[in-house]
Write an enzyme that holds these catalytic residues in place. Structure first.
Site, PDB file in Angstrom:
ATOM      1  N   CYS A  83       0.128   5.806 -43.585  1.00  0.00           N
ATOM      2  CA  CYS A  83       1.262   5.395 -42.752  1.00  0.00           C
ATOM      3  C   CYS A  83       0.877   5.142 -41.305  1.00  0.00           C
ATOM      4  O   CYS A  83       1.616   4.472 -40.581  1.00  0.00           O
ATOM      5  CB  CYS A  83       2.365   6.451 -42.800  1.00  0.00           C
ATOM      6  N   HIS A 324      10.461   1.229 -44.133  1.00  0.00           N
ATOM      7  CA  HIS A 324       9.094   1.733 -43.952  1.00  0.00           C
ATOM      8  C   HIS A 324       8.073   0.882 -44.702  1.00  0.00           C
ATOM      9  O   HIS A 324       7.513   1.300 -45.710  1.00  0.00           O
ATOM     10  CB  HIS A 324       9.029   3.186 -44.421  1.00  0.00           C
TER      11      HIS A 324
END
Length: 379
Positions: A83, A324
């Site tokens: 991430c 996301h």
């Protein structure tokens, strides 16, 4: 130091007719236009992507994206760091400037996650859990349970993070979820991993973001330039054992960023943090020094982290509501901070803001994060 002079971001959400390359090019073009800079002025590029090799067998996507921008023949590096892929690309861009190997560097992050042929379609599903092992609601649910046991954090306090996120996203035209949810609706959505409901878990998304960094010399005199006072990248550590009720990596990374930037948490005007799940945002409040350990639930309940509060967090909607697309997230956070510091955020503007922090975290390893970045920017 370096400075941000151009930013770009696409809409986040399922974009079934788009490719990773087209998304990356869109964000990159916007960043170049925002800076008023020709592609030929870029001296190096860093491209972040976490999933293309696994989903599509694509590698070295960055060269294709930068070619689409008209940038070829310069060093281009592909970055994968879970991430934090996007914020790691920014870290490397900053390092290139600090080392004086380049003065104009473009960081782009793009992700294509909604893929019908792989069953990755429904923004509310957890298909990605089994397909990739990427999203880990169970481990965050364990953290939520431990936090509740140690500090009395309630399901209502957890749910308030999602309520706030949806309200903020209403003001972001590029956010994925732009509909308010009440406390009752968040708590009543399908249970994913007790106590986390579906509304408390971030959705998969397609999207891209880009940030153009330059040296202080080039930024001097540019009215809309935003200083990157510090950016720190750290990997997790097993030292001290596992503590599910706190993230020591947050604390270590933030402490070094504060030291390098010469500011403390009390001087921040806004924050974008990695709220992959509601409990994550509460833990990041604590790890970033916004409150004492165990105080995250009370902080969100007080309204301090909402737009108009003492220290607004995730006014973009965050991962929970903006979406996301993994490798785009870290750069999208910096995009939001830069826009806010320029006072160009429209209806979601944090009034009078001068200093902001972007925090991202990636992967899970033995109860700690595999990577963590903290960037501090100011006008």
């Amino acid at each position: 130091m370096s400075a941000v002079i151009g930013i770009g971001v696409t809409s986040f959400g399922p974009q079934l007719d788009r490719t990773i390359v087209s998304l990356g090019v869109e964000a990159g073009i916007e960043a170049l236009r925002d800076a008023g800079l020709a592609p030929g002025k870029v001296e190096a590029g860093f491209f972040a992507n976490a999933l293309a090799a696994r989903l599509f067998g694509d590698t070295t996507v960055g060269q294709s994206v930068f070619a689409g921008l008209g940038i070829e023949g310069v060093p281009i590096v592909n970055v994968e760091n879970a991430c934090t892929s996007g914020s790691t690309a920014l870290y490397l861009a900053h390092q290139a400037i600090e080392s004086q190997s380049a003065e104009v560097v473009l960081a782009v992050g793009a992700e294509k996650m909604c893929v019908p042929s792989l069953g990755l379609i429904d923004s509310g599903s957890t298909e990605l859990d089994t397909q990739l092992g990427l999203v880990t609601p169970a481990s965050f649910a364990l953290r939520a349970a431990r936090h509740a046991y140690e500090f009395g954090t309630t399901p209502q306090q957890l749910a308030l993070v999602a309520v706030k996120s949806r309200r903020h996203a209403l003001l972001n035209p590029r956010a994925m979820f732009r509909k308010e949810e009440s406390l009752e609706e968040v708590l009543g959505s399908p249970l994913i991993a007790d106590p986390l409901t579906r509304s408390q878990c971030c959705p998969i998304a397609d999207g891209a973001a880009a940030v153009l960094l330059v040296s202080d010399r080039i930024a001097a005199g540019l009215r809309r330039a935003v200083k990157l006072r510090a950016i720190v990248l750290r990997s997790g550590s097993r030292e001290g054992g596992v503590d599910l009720a706190r993230w020591h990596t947050d604390e270590r990374t933030a402490a070094l960023a504060y030291e390098r930037a010469g500011v403390g948490p009390e001087e921040l005007d806004l924050i974008e943090c990695h709220d992959a799940f509601t409990i994550a945002e509460l833990l990041h409040y604590e790890g970033l020094g916004l409150c004492a350990p165990g105080g995250g639930g009370a902080l969100v309940e007080s309204g301090a982290t909402a737009l108009g509060g003492r220290i607004p967090v995730n006014v973009s909607g965050g991962l929970l509501s903006r979406g996301h697309p993994v490798a785009a997230t870290g750069l999208a956070q910096v995009h939001e901070i830069a826009m806010q510091l320029r006072h160009e955020a429209g209806a979601r503007q944090v009034e009078g803001c001068r200093t902001g922090l972007a925090h991202c975290m990636g992967g899970d390893q033995a109860g700690d994060a595999k990577s963590c970045t903290v960037a501090i920017l100011c006008r």
